[in-house]
Structures are given as structure tokens and as C-alpha cells.
Design an enzyme around this catalytic site. Sequence first.
Site, PDB file in Angstrom:
ATOM      1  N   ASN A   9       0.882  -1.174   0.000  1.00  0.00           N
ATOM      2  CA  ASN A   9       0.000   0.000   0.000  1.00  0.00           C
ATOM      3  C   ASN A   9       0.916   1.220   0.000  1.00  0.00           C
ATOM      4  OD1 ASN A   9      -1.781   2.069   0.551  1.00  0.00           O
ATOM      5  ND2 ASN A   9      -2.258   1.409   2.646  1.00  0.00           N
ATOM      6  N   TRP A  10       1.046   1.825  -1.173  1.00  0.00           N
ATOM      7  CA  TRP A  10       1.979   2.950  -1.300  1.00  0.00           C
ATOM      8  C   TRP A  10       1.457   4.219  -0.621  1.00  0.00           C
ATOM      9  CZ3 TRP A  10       3.912   2.895  -7.125  1.00  0.00           C
ATOM     10  CH2 TRP A  10       4.797   1.828  -7.292  1.00  0.00           C
ATOM     11  N   LYS A  11       0.176   4.259  -0.300  1.00  0.00           N
ATOM     12  CA  LYS A  11      -0.443   5.476   0.252  1.00  0.00           C
ATOM     13  C   LYS A  11      -0.164   6.649  -0.700  1.00  0.00           C
ATOM     14  CE  LYS A  11      -0.158   3.355   4.729  1.00  0.00           C
ATOM     15  NZ  LYS A  11      -0.062   3.463   6.175  1.00  0.00           N
ATOM     16  N   HIS A  94      -9.530   1.502   4.689  1.00  0.00           N
ATOM     17  CA  HIS A  94      -8.263   1.619   5.429  1.00  0.00           C
ATOM     18  C   HIS A  94      -8.484   2.549   6.624  1.00  0.00           C
ATOM     19  CE1 HIS A  94      -4.165   2.702   6.456  1.00  0.00           C
ATOM     20  NE2 HIS A  94      -3.797   1.584   5.855  1.00  0.00           N
ATOM     21  N   GLU A  96      -6.816   4.878   7.792  1.00  0.00           N
ATOM     22  CA  GLU A  96      -6.560   6.301   7.519  1.00  0.00           C
ATOM     23  C   GLU A  96      -7.771   6.952   6.857  1.00  0.00           C
ATOM     24  OE1 GLU A  96      -2.854   5.721   5.453  1.00  0.00           O
ATOM     25  OE2 GLU A  96      -1.921   5.166   7.357  1.00  0.00           O
ATOM     26  N   GLY A 172       2.459   2.155  10.784  1.00  0.00           N
ATOM     27  CA  GLY A 172       3.453   3.219  10.631  1.00  0.00           C
ATOM     28  C   GLY A 172       4.180   3.574  11.916  1.00  0.00           C
ATOM     29  N   GLY A 233       2.693  -1.149   4.238  1.00  0.00           N
ATOM     30  CA  GLY A 233       2.750   0.270   3.899  1.00  0.00           C
ATOM     31  C   GLY A 233       4.192   0.707   3.658  1.00  0.00           C
ATOM     32  N   GLY A 234       4.790   1.335   4.658  1.00  0.00           N
ATOM     33  CA  GLY A 234       6.133   1.915   4.558  1.00  0.00           C
ATOM     34  C   GLY A 234       7.158   1.027   3.862  1.00  0.00           C
TER      35      GLY A 234
END
Length: 250
Positions: A9-11, A94, A96, A172, A233-234
Site C-alpha cells: 500500500n503505497w499510500k 483503510h 486512515e 506506521g 505500507g512503509g
Amino acid sequence: MRKKVIAGNWKMNMLPNETIEYIEKLSKLVKDTKNEVILCVPYTDLFYALLTAQNTNIKIGAQNMHFEEKGAYTGEISPQMLKSINVEYVIIGHSERRQYYNETDETVNKKLKSAHKVGLKPIVCVGETLEQREEGKTSDVITKQTALALEGLNEKEVEETIIAYEPIWAIGTGKTATSEDANESIKEIRKEIARKYGQQTAERVIIQYGGSVKSKNAKELFSMSDIDGGLVGGASLDAEEFSKIVNFDK
Ligand code: PGA
């Protein structure tokens, strides 16, 4: 036997030129894996990602969508729009988006239904906050979120839904749930699915873990009985690091 599914998930990261470079690199590093590899990229990278990932084993997903087919929703993207350019997956709900953009269990459910309607495979996120965990409410929160997200779906649609268990306090932060805790939570989710849709459906649903997954902890997490891979993610922003997560079993 369920497959291991590893999704990045590159966001809100990466430009088209970086996307092309990344996928060219990653495709070489993961070409021999039996695990499913998905990259969920920003809308503006989708087209470049799809073109670059052609003839590779990398699948492409979006990170959100609207539940309506079309209409006066300035700035939104519909499931049909994603499907029309051959996007295969879409992250829904998600934390976020739940936290910053008013995503609710109700909109998550609507989005799941419309994703299935056009044949997009949803990756739906559930997870508890630190406060809820400390109050001993984890199991209640995640089973309720799961039940509300899947409400009204048929068994086949449930089987084709990926669930990502992402404890919010682990996203994160560098803090991961222990592999045992994550496995227990995922078992609770599977039990809830079995209760509503039967044991066979529950055994088939892919349930990932997400929250500070790195190449260092991937093997331990993904080797647990009920953890079917991860939403990353990261650590998915670096092709080499992400390839090590995908190749955790090599
Ligand atoms: P993280 O994010 O791996 O950076 O913790 C996971 C996610 O938000 O899906």
C-alpha cells in the site's frame, strides 16, 4: 491450502516515473514466487503501473473508490472507472480513510458491494485502536467491523474478499502485534465468518496482517496458521525491501 497474498500500500507516495522504475525492478526480484503480489498505488500511477506490470506476476490495485457508478461526486473515482482500465484490486476502509475521510462501516459495506458488482477484488481493512485493545475490546471491535463490512454479501463474494487485519496502533509506528496476537485476532475474524457463512467459506477467505510489516518480521508473521500474508505500507516503498517480504519463504 490458502495462498499467501502480499500487497503493498503505497499510500500518497510515488510519481509515475518512480512507479515504472520500481515495477521494472520488483518484477525481476519476485518473478519466481508462488505468492500473490499486489501493489495498491495512487490513482495517478495506476495506468503506468498497469502497463509496466503487463507480462509480470504483479497485480495492480487502487487504494479507495466511491460506491456509486457515476454522478455528481467531484473528485471521486467509481468502481467502473477502475475496472475499465483493468485494475484488479481495491483497498476499502483503510483506517486512515476511516479516521481522516469519514469512512464508516456503512460506506465500507456499500463499497464492498459495488466492488463485487463489477468484479473488483476488495481488500477490506479492520482493526482496533490502542485504547480499544487496552480495554480488552479487540475481539468485539474486529468481529463487528468484519460483520458490518460483509453484510449482505453472498458466500462467493465473501470468499473473494481479502480481509486485512490492521491494528491501528501498529500502522506506521514500528510496533507490530506479536505473531501470536495477530494470529489470534485473525482466528476471531475467521470464526465470525464461519458463524455467518459456514466453515468452508471461512477456511477459504484470505486474511492478511498489516501494521509495520518489514522483511525482518515477515517470515515469523506469515508462517502463523491463520495469517495469509500482509498489507505492507512503509516497507513497500522500496522495491528491494518489498521483494524480501514477498520472498519471505525463500
Ligand atoms: P505500515 O502500514 O506497514 O507502514 O505500518 C500498513 C498499512 O497502513 O496498510
